[in-house]
Design a protein around this motif. Structure first.
Motif, mmCIF file in Angstrom:
data_model
loop_
_atom_site.group_PDB
_atom_site.id
_atom_site.type_symbol
_atom_site.label_atom_id
_atom_site.label_comp_id
_atom_site.label_asym_id
_atom_site.label_seq_id
_atom_site.Cartn_x
_atom_site.Cartn_y
_atom_site.Cartn_z
ATOM 1 N N GLU A 158 -112.770 -82.367 -25.672
ATOM 2 C CA GLU A 158 -111.492 -83.058 -25.815
ATOM 3 C C GLU A 158 -110.841 -83.192 -24.440
ATOM 4 O O GLU A 158 -110.758 -82.221 -23.686
ATOM 5 C CB GLU A 158 -110.574 -82.286 -26.761
ATOM 6 N N ILE A 159 -110.383 -84.407 -24.126
ATOM 7 C CA ILE A 159 -109.774 -84.669 -22.823
ATOM 8 C C ILE A 159 -108.426 -85.356 -23.025
ATOM 9 O O ILE A 159 -108.323 -86.364 -23.718
ATOM 10 C CB ILE A 159 -110.667 -85.565 -21.954
ATOM 11 N N SER A 160 -107.417 -84.796 -22.381
ATOM 12 C CA SER A 160 -106.097 -85.412 -22.356
ATOM 13 C C SER A 160 -105.870 -85.988 -20.967
ATOM 14 O O SER A 160 -106.030 -85.278 -19.969
ATOM 15 C CB SER A 160 -105.014 -84.384 -22.688
ATOM 16 N N ALA A 161 -105.513 -87.262 -20.889
ATOM 17 C CA ALA A 161 -105.266 -87.923 -19.609
ATOM 18 C C ALA A 161 -103.794 -88.310 -19.517
ATOM 19 O O ALA A 161 -103.287 -89.045 -20.363
ATOM 20 C CB ALA A 161 -106.144 -89.154 -19.454
ATOM 21 N N SER A 162 -103.123 -87.803 -18.485
ATOM 22 C CA SER A 162 -101.735 -88.173 -18.214
ATOM 23 C C SER A 162 -101.743 -89.238 -17.120
ATOM 24 O O SER A 162 -102.219 -88.987 -16.010
ATOM 25 C CB SER A 162 -100.943 -86.940 -17.770
ATOM 26 N N ILE A 163 -101.243 -90.425 -17.439
ATOM 27 C CA ILE A 163 -101.399 -91.591 -16.574
ATOM 28 C C ILE A 163 -100.083 -91.909 -15.859
ATOM 29 O O ILE A 163 -99.043 -92.093 -16.494
ATOM 30 C CB ILE A 163 -101.845 -92.818 -17.399
ATOM 31 N N GLY A 164 -100.141 -91.983 -14.538
ATOM 32 C CA GLY A 164 -98.963 -92.309 -13.751
ATOM 33 C C GLY A 164 -98.726 -93.809 -13.676
ATOM 34 O O GLY A 164 -99.525 -94.612 -14.163
ATOM 35 N N PRO A 165 -97.634 -94.224 -13.033
ATOM 36 C CA PRO A 165 -97.326 -95.653 -12.900
ATOM 37 C C PRO A 165 -98.299 -96.359 -11.961
ATOM 38 O O PRO A 165 -98.909 -95.740 -11.092
ATOM 39 C CB PRO A 165 -95.908 -95.646 -12.323
#
Length: 244
Positions: A158-165
């Protein structure tokens, strides 16, 4: 998302202030290559890291991964090698096949031993990258997915990706590269969940600067308890292989 076939070379070094010692050093090279075939993507990664502690002998770690992924996401083949230089390397080789999207797949391994098992539905690595770029373009700040790449275990992670602007003017530490000019990029923080820890913390983390064409401008990860940064030093475009 339209991925750019390319070969990228990264210089690896310890991130400043990570406590390795004033006289210790971390040096290495990571090579990443993605080729566009007729019906699939071929990805080759190879890395070597030299750890030189303040006291004692230096140790070199090496690993490589060669994969082929069907563009319709129904098949994935991999060969992975890792170990210390001069020692015996561990190897993993296998093939995952999905009968149809969303269904369970069958994983057949040849190394380290022959086996066959069922694997839940999951995204494959290139498919995950394409989906991540599409979610980023849509303005989604978080993208959560289950991915199978065989690098951690013979089961999805399981991978959570937090995406910046998005940024159109971000410059790599290694300078400017023509194929990246006027291409938007975003900082992405990954959290990997392998063992379902009771406190909900990730097993390990990684961050990258990801361009909309799939090129990674920089990468930061943990290795042997040390924070390592990868700086893009060389970028070469590859011609699509096409169909015969």
């Amino acid at each position: 998302a339209q991925l750019l076939p390319h070969r990228a070379i990264y210089e690896l070094a310890a991130r400043p202030g990570n406590g390795f010692g004033s006289s210790g050093s971390v040096r290495g090279v990571l090579t990443y290559e993605i080729s566009d075939g007729c019906d699939g993507w071929s990805v080759n990664q190879k890395a070597g890291i030299d750890l030189s502690p303040p006291e004692g002998d230096s140790v070199r770690f090496e690993w490589s991964q060669a994969t082929w992924e069907a563009k319709d996401s129904t098949a994935y083949r991999y060969v992975i090698k890792e170990g210390q230089a001069g020692g015996e390397a561990t190897q993993r080789r296998g093939e995952l096949r999905y009968g149809k999207p969303g269904a369970e797949g069958t994983l057949t391994t040849e190394l380290p031993g022959r086996s066959e098992s069922r694997v839940p539905s999951a995204l494959l690595p290139v498919q995950h990258t394409k989906s991540l770029i599409e979610h980023a373009a849509a303005g989604d700040p978080i993208f959560y997915a289950s991915i199978f790449d065989a690098t951690v275990d013979e089961r999805p992670v399981e991978i959570s990706a937090s995406i910046g602007p998005a940024s159109a003017g971000w410059a790599t530490r290694g300078g400017k590269f023509a194929p990246l000019e006027n291409v938007k990029s975003r900082h992405v923080d990954f959290a990997f969940f392998v063992d379902d820890l009771p406190d909900g913390t990730p097993d390990f983390e990684q961050s990258i600067q990801l361009y909309d064409n799939g090129v990674i401008g920089e990468v930061n990860f943990e290795f042997a308890g040390l924070q390592v940064e990868g700086t893009l030093r060389k970028l070469e475009m590859l011609e699509p292989q096409g169909c015969e």
